[in-house]
Design a protein around this motif. Sequence first.
Motif, mmCIF file in Angstrom:
data_model
loop_
_atom_site.group_PDB
_atom_site.id
_atom_site.type_symbol
_atom_site.label_atom_id
_atom_site.label_comp_id
_atom_site.label_asym_id
_atom_site.label_seq_id
_atom_site.Cartn_x
_atom_site.Cartn_y
_atom_site.Cartn_z
ATOM 1 N N SER A 7 0.606 -3.976 1.429
ATOM 2 C CA SER A 7 1.347 -3.903 2.680
ATOM 3 C C SER A 7 2.638 -3.118 2.526
ATOM 4 O O SER A 7 2.934 -2.239 3.307
ATOM 5 N N ALA A 8 3.441 -3.426 1.536
ATOM 6 C CA ALA A 8 4.716 -2.750 1.311
ATOM 7 C C ALA A 8 4.710 -2.138 -0.083
ATOM 8 O O ALA A 8 3.975 -2.578 -0.961
ATOM 9 N N PRO A 9 5.563 -1.114 -0.312
ATOM 10 C CA PRO A 9 5.605 -0.495 -1.635
ATOM 11 C C PRO A 9 5.992 -1.506 -2.706
ATOM 12 O O PRO A 9 6.857 -2.366 -2.499
ATOM 13 N N ASP A 10 5.373 -1.413 -3.846
ATOM 14 C CA ASP A 10 5.649 -2.275 -4.986
ATOM 15 C C ASP A 10 6.604 -1.522 -5.898
ATOM 16 O O ASP A 10 6.242 -0.501 -6.484
ATOM 17 N N LEU A 11 7.834 -2.011 -6.005
ATOM 18 C CA LEU A 11 8.874 -1.306 -6.755
ATOM 19 C C LEU A 11 8.921 -1.794 -8.198
ATOM 20 O O LEU A 11 8.840 -2.998 -8.465
#
Length: 360
Positions: A7-11
Motif C-alpha cells: 500500500s505505501a512505500p517501505d522505507l
Amino acid sequence: MLKEGASAPDLEFATDGPACLQRIGELPRVDCVILVPDGDDPHWPELVSQIAGTRPLTAVIYIAALADEGVAVDVMKRGAQDYCVLTKITTEGLARAVANAVQRTDMARRIEDQQYSLRTFAHVLVHDLRAPLRSVGGGIEMLIEDLPQAQRQNHAEVLEFIRGGALRMERLIMSLYGLCKAESEPRQRPVNLADLVAELAQALRADLREREAELILVGEPPRVQADPVLLLQLLQNLVANGVKFNRAARPRVEIAGTTTTFGWRIEVADNGIGIAEEHRTRIFEPFARLHAEDEFPGSGLGLATCSRIAARHGGHLGCTSVPGEGARFILDLPRFDGEAGQRQVAQPLSARGNVADVLR
C-alpha cells in the motif's frame, strides 16, 4: 531506499555507501534509492555508478547539500534520475521526484521485458520453427528423387504443393525474424554509403544476374550516421523489391544519397511496375500485399520492416511513384547533436556522375 510495498512505500535506511550497496543486493527489488551525501565526499557520485551497474532499473535521486552544476551533470551521466538541492527541496517536491523517477524506471523495466520477449520470439522463429520446415522440405526433395518416374509424375502436383508451402513458410519466418531485428535498438556509427552499397551488390549478385538487372550508385554519397546492419537490411529489401516488382527487360535500381540541413537523405529508385497513389501508405503495413502469390511471391513484411528500421533511427521512409514507370523510396535520417560539426553542403540528387558500381 524505497522498495515496493502493498500500500505505501517501505522505507529502509543505510548509513553509508557500502551498507547501501549491501542492502540493495539483499533485496529482490528496489524501486528508488535516495542518496544524501555527507559533506563533499567525492566518492558519492561513484556510488551512483555502482548502483546503476548493480541495479540498472532502480531509480536514483541525488540530494546535494549545495547546488553544484558540475556534480549535477556528473551524477546524471552516471545514471541518476534526478538531482535536488537539500535546502530547496520540500516534502511535496521529494514525493513528486520519487514518483517521477519510479515511473520512468518502471517504463524502462517494461521495455526491457518486451525486448527480452522479442529476442526469445526471434530465437524460437529461427531455431525451433525453421528447423522442422527445412526437414519437411528436405524430406520432400528426397522423396521426389527416390520415387520411380511413373509415380513421381502421378504425385508431382501434390509434392510440389507441399514443398512450395514449406518454402513459403520459411520465407515468412525469416521475414518475421527481420521485423524482430528491426525493433532492436540501433547501434549507430558513421557509415560509408558507398561501402554499404558494394556489400549490398555482393549479397544480391545472384538475383541481379538472374534478371540481368543493374544496381547503380549515383553521385558522391555521404557518410551517414546509422546502424550498418539495419541500414543494409533496409536497402537490401528496397533493391530486391525494385528487381522483383519489375516487368522491364532489364530492371534498373539507382541509389543516391545527399546531406541535408537536418541529416541525410537516401533515395532508391527503380523502373518497375510502380505503386498506385492509394496504396503508397498501405504498403508499409505488416502483411500488406498488392499482388497474388503466384504473380509476385513474398511475405508482405519487407516494407513494414524497412519502415520500422527508419523509425528506430528517428527517421522516416516514404514513397513516390508513377504506375508503370517505377517507384522512388525516400529515406530521411536525422543528425545527432554530436554530429553537428560534420555537416556537409548538400549535393543535388539529379547529379549523374561518378557511377560507383554497375552490376549486370
